[in-house]
Design an enzyme around this catalytic site. Structure first.
Site, PDB file in Angstrom:
ATOM      1  N   ASP A 184       7.707  -1.134  12.702  1.00 61.12           N
ATOM      2  CA  ASP A 184       7.626  -2.466  12.106  1.00 61.12           C
ATOM      3  C   ASP A 184       7.681  -2.416  10.589  1.00 61.12           C
ATOM      4  O   ASP A 184       7.611  -1.345   9.984  1.00 61.12           O
ATOM      5  CB  ASP A 184       6.350  -3.185  12.582  1.00 61.12           C
TER       6      ASP A 184
ATOM      7  N   ASN B 101      -7.382  -6.497  17.518  1.00 57.81           N
ATOM      8  CA  ASN B 101      -7.184  -7.527  18.548  1.00 57.81           C
ATOM      9  C   ASN B 101      -6.260  -7.044  19.663  1.00 57.81           C
ATOM     10  O   ASN B 101      -5.762  -7.843  20.446  1.00 57.81           O
ATOM     11  CB  ASN B 101      -6.631  -8.816  17.910  1.00 57.81           C
TER      12      ASN B 101
ATOM     13  N   HIS C 271      -3.325  -5.484  19.250  1.00 60.71           N
ATOM     14  CA  HIS C 271      -1.881  -5.512  18.983  1.00 60.71           C
ATOM     15  C   HIS C 271      -1.311  -4.107  18.873  1.00 60.71           C
ATOM     16  O   HIS C 271      -2.004  -3.170  18.493  1.00 60.71           O
ATOM     17  CB  HIS C 271      -1.533  -6.387  17.769  1.00 60.71           C
TER      18      HIS C 271
ATOM     19  N   GLU D 263       1.546  -9.294  18.378  1.00 63.36           N
ATOM     20  CA  GLU D 263       0.238  -9.934  18.344  1.00 63.36           C
ATOM     21  C   GLU D 263      -0.091 -10.564  19.696  1.00 63.36           C
ATOM     22  O   GLU D 263       0.826 -10.833  20.495  1.00 63.36           O
ATOM     23  CB  GLU D 263       0.238 -11.035  17.276  1.00 63.36           C
TER      24      GLU D 263
HETATM   25  C1  GLP Z   1      -0.898  -2.573  11.554  1.00 59.68           C
HETATM   26  C2  GLP Z   1       0.320  -1.903  12.168  1.00 59.68           C
HETATM   27  C3  GLP Z   1       0.028  -1.286  13.512  1.00 59.68           C
HETATM   28  C4  GLP Z   1      -1.242  -0.482  13.451  1.00 59.68           C
HETATM   29  C5  GLP Z   1      -2.380  -1.378  13.075  1.00 59.68           C
HETATM   30  C6  GLP Z   1      -3.720  -0.680  13.039  1.00 59.68           C
HETATM   31  O1  GLP Z   1      -1.075  -3.876  11.946  1.00 59.68           O
HETATM   32  N1  GLP Z   1       1.418  -2.799  12.302  1.00 59.68           N
HETATM   33  O2  GLP Z   1       1.131  -0.489  13.917  1.00 59.68           O
HETATM   34  O3  GLP Z   1      -1.484   0.127  14.697  1.00 59.68           O
HETATM   35  O4  GLP Z   1      -2.109  -1.907  11.781  1.00 59.68           O
HETATM   36  O5  GLP Z   1      -3.874  -0.036  11.811  1.00 59.68           O
HETATM   37  P1  GLP Z   1      -5.023   0.953  11.426  1.00 59.68           P
HETATM   38  O6  GLP Z   1      -4.618   2.273  11.988  1.00 59.68           O
HETATM   39  O7  GLP Z   1      -5.020   0.962   9.928  1.00 59.68           O
HETATM   40  O8  GLP Z   1      -6.278   0.435  12.003  1.00 59.68           O
END
Ligand code: GLP
Length: 236
Positions: free
Chosen positions: A67, A136, A138, A143
């Site tokens: 992404d 949440n 995702h 989402e």
């Molecule tokens: C973002 C990314 C996800 C990732 C998520 C959790 O939203 N798009 O791919 O898994 O954050 O991030 P973190 O590892 O910093 O908790």
């Protein structure tokens, strides 16, 4: 589904890197699906270390990222392209033309998304997809929603995601409100999926995703249907 419970971030990062390294050693021209966020940083650090020690060769590897924020240019320090360049791509012998991160500035995101999905198919699909998980539930930027969206698409970020990601920006106002993300189909079509979850804050998301019903309100729950899913978690 295989769940590996570990007791530290270091152990999580080491184990995840070992699985990715095994994939590269078994298939040097593999296609890796890569993730951003803070969780994979330790995994990338371990991979860089293995490369420096001469244990890994990335010269034939191709990568596709999950992404990107909409309207952030690749040189923006919070863009996911910048993150990947800094944390992995510039540190190993990956060929830059073999690294793919969705273009958050594409003129026509719908057409661009279809091209991105096609490019993954043209490369034979993803051999191993690394994923983090949002608070949440995702995955990538899929989402909670009323349906699983299969293809690469633009999403409106949830308030909770903007809140969680504001730590990387100077203020909440600077966090983009939209992103382009791989859809559920490309993720589910990966031959292997490796999800990493770190910290007590992810406990609820892990429980709902892997021990609750499969539903689009908890996007990661769809992974219960994946035939080769490994979850490494340090959430207790
Ligand atoms: C973002 C990314 C996800 C990732 C998520 C959790 O939203 N798009 O791919 O898994 O954050 O991030 P973190 O590892 O910093 O908790």
């Amino acid at each position: 589904m295989k769940i590996i419970r570990v007791s530290s971030y270091e152990e999580l990062s080491r184990k995840a890197a070992e699985l990715i390294a095994a994939q590269i050693i078994l298939k040097p021209d593999c296609v890796l699906g890569l993730a951003t966020g803070s969780t994979p940083i330790g995994t990338y650090r371990n991979l860089v270390q293995k490369y420096r020690q001469g244990e890994l060769d990335f010269s034939e590897v191709t990568t596709f990222n999950l992404d990107e924020y909409l309207d952030l240019t690749p040189d923006h320090p919070q863009s996911y392209r910048y993150f990947m360049n800094s944390n992995l791509f510039s540190q190993v012998n990956l060929r830059s033309e073999r690294t793919h991160v969705p273009d958050g500035c594409a003129q026509d995101p719908a057409a661009y998304g279809a091209e991105y999905d096609q490019a993954i198919r043209d490369h034979g699909g993803i051999d191993l997809q690394l994923l983090g998980i949002g608070n949440n539930g995702h995955i990538a930027f899929n989402e909670p929603c009323d349906r699983f969206v299969p293809e690469t698409h633009v999403v409106e970020l949830k308030e909770s995601t903007i809140e969680a990601n504001k730590r990387f920006f100077n203020s909440v106002e600077e966090v983009p409100t939209k992103a382009i993300t791989l859809g559920i189909a490309s993720i589910m079509q990966a031959k292997k999926v490796l999800l990493i979850a770190d910290g007590k804050g992810k406990k609820d998301a892990v429980e709902k995703s892997f021990f609750g019903p499969v539903c689009p309100e908890v996007p990661a729950s769809v992974l219960q249907l994946h035939p080769d899913l490994t979850v490494i978690c340090n959430v207790d």
